[in-house]
Design a protein around this motif. Structure first.
Motif: not given
Lengths: 383, 383
Positions: A231-252
């Motif tokens: 959600i929103c301001y989380g896009r400034h945080h590469p670690l937030n994006w990273l964790m969604f990927g590590l949990n297996g997301a195909e679309i964020v």
């Protein structure tokens, strides 16, 4: 930057270039060419409802063992249909009507997963720092009116719907959260995610209203793919994006609300970088229009009190794991972007670039554990 | 993408737009306007030596307690002056001459910190997978011929010089590393950093030659600011960028060598996103030109054997913590970009955006420690 409010989109400007120049610059700025979808039914509806409609197809290579994994996503950016201080019930009904039109149009375009902008069913009123009436918009994620309203549409159109709202947690002291509700294509409540990173910048006084999320980085397994919401301001945080990927997301999905003065040059960079770094699709959705409130507020920038938040510049877009991206929706209109994704592209890009194998996650896990210690000594080399 | 080799730069194309359109698109694509430097002395030299010269000034706001912290950086992208298979000594002498011209030009432009592209003193020969003669280019970081050569120039011009080379580690079994040597402005060897992330993609067969670096994420405290070096493929890794920031870097150089087919749409995104996410300046330097070898090699892409690596597209640029960026150097010429940075901007942006306070590093340290366990269970929500 007020003059900037008066142009419609980057793409409209670029299209004025001579064809060769356009082709060259397009290839660098937008990556591998994408095609448009045939959406004639959706176009008719979009015209009826006065919605901008943009489409895009991201393709993957054929494989021997896996069939293509095709999914259509719809991302919707909208203006408030009524002034921000409209009575809540009336405003919400106006927004529900708009939502119904958008979802109906998306259904005509074959959309499987639909996502709204941040706090989609209310004005983005956190600039005011007034608790009332705005906190009244908060509702229970699991069975609030907006969830119930959307469950019907999700079921009717066999569509997963992501609904970012202000959440009222009645179980935990009537606390408020910035939450995305995920409704599956049977109309069932699948789960929710609470915004992980809360801004302290400009008029984004959200930390006055709610705290950092406590729901981790869930990935929702739907019939159409594994999805997550940053959600929103989380896009400034590469670690937030990273964790969604590590949990297996195909679309964020990145439902947002952000204004020109603050972030427009960053908008095209961050969600796209996340798609590249994490080998998944990202869908960046921004609010559009200007919201003018009845009472004035200041912005902590030395300027006089005023009543408007600034221009939400829309420009919603989708980026692919190979770094290509769609055209954006406009900077000034309510609109729907429908994209067809072949999710096989995620693993294909992982095999190609090998970012996941080369990322040395064990090293960073150790390093971050040291960094967060109060007596952390940075690695500095000096004479 | 071969047709793409024939245009000079994105900026040249954009400049063909009508002035209003240009202004609008520039503001979104390049962020807060920057100005040019008065570099008449350097321009004369650049003309003498046939170097493209581009300049840029990034300003910060005045503060009450800190004076401005002005530094000039010079980033240099160059073609090989001779064919790749030229005898090593002759090739190196040709490159030293070019380097001397570039550093002399930079000195005329008041440059304090100068950085070359990756493996600057040799052809980018890893595509061939031939160990000889290419391994002969490797030299001891601390006192090899290239370091000794540059120490004289660094001292003469009072300039910090970053020299990315192929390193021969004579102490540890004659191993080879991809290393950046940092020479301070007194001509002393300050330290070195070894590339942390090694590609396995396309013709970047570097893992045949050297391994992942073992020097951590050092930040070099120079008289002109705290600097770090993220070598080439490390730019795809947000955690690598993050650690340099956590160790206190104000400027991170990204000496690279990358070709159009592979990465051009990503080039403007990644180093710039790093500048934004970590509130420091990034200097992205790419090799330029096409290197054609004497023996043919294949590329693991089903296509016939060939002798050229593809087009290194230059386009070196500098990005600021506020998300603004400089014009790029061209896609086809040897050139020098001189930028004046006010390093006070780093902390000003940190105070403004608060990314460092809102990043919840403790949460991610815990999460990554779990992710790297073999029995890690991703957070997945399903019916």
């Amino acid at each position: 930057m007020s003059s900037q409010q008066h142009f419609t989109s980057i793409e409209k400007i670029l299209s004025k270039l001579p064809p060769d120049d356009y082709q060259n610059i397009r290839n660098v700025l937008y990556g591998k060419p994408t095609s448009k979808l045939d959406l004639s039914d959706a176009e008719t509806k979009a015209n009826d409802y006065d919605l901008e409609l943009v489409s895009c197809r991201f393709e993957a290579s054929p494989e021997q063992l896996r069939p293509p994994k095709i999914v259509r996503v719809g991302i919707f950016q909208h203006k408030l249909p009524l002034p921000p201080n409209t009575p809540i019930k009336e405003m919400r009904d106006g927004l529900y009507k708009l939502a119904q039109n958008a979802i109906e149009t998306a259904a005509k375009g074959g959309v499987n997963i639909f996502c709204f902008q941040e706090a989609w069913n209310m004005p983005f009123a956190f600039c005011t720092r007034e608790k009332q009436p705005w906190c009244e918009y908060a509702e229970v994620a699991e069975f609030g009116p907006t969830t119930i309203f959307l469950q019907q549409l999700a079921k009717r159109y066999n569509m997963v719907v992501i609904s970012p709202i202000l959440e009222r947690d009645e179980v935990h002291g009537q606390t408020i959260w910035n939450t995305a509700v995920v409704i599956d294509n049977y109309g069932d409540f699948l789960g929710k995610h609470r915004k992980n990173h809360i801004p302290r910048v400009g008029d984004f006084n959200e930390s006055t209203y709610y705290f950092e999320g406590n729901t981790g980085h869930p990935v929702f397994q739907t019939e159409f793919g594994k999805i997550a919401i940053n959600i929103c301001y989380g896009r400034h945080h590469p670690l937030n994006w990273l964790m969604f990927g590590l949990n297996g997301a195909e679309i964020v999905f990145n439902p947002s609300a952000t204004v020109g003065n603050l972030s427009e040059p960053l908008w095209g960079i961050e969600a796209r970088n996340a798609a590249i770094a994490n080998s998944y699709f990202t869908c960046a959705i921004n609010r559009v229009g200007t919201e003018i409130f009845e009472t004035e507020f200041t912005s902590g920038d030395g300027k006089p009190a005023h009543k408007e938040f600034g221009h939400f510049y829309g420009s919603s877009y989708i980026a692919a794991p190979d770094g290509s991206r769609s055209q954006g929706l406009s900077r000034d209109k309510t609109g729907l972007l429908i994209a067809e994704l072949d999710l096989n592209l995620c693993r294909q890009v992982r095999d190609h670039w090998s970012f996941q194998m080369t990322q040395r996650l064990d090293m960073y896990a150790e390093l971050l554990a040291k960094v967060v210690q109060p007596d952390f000594k940075p690695q500095i080399i000096k004479k």
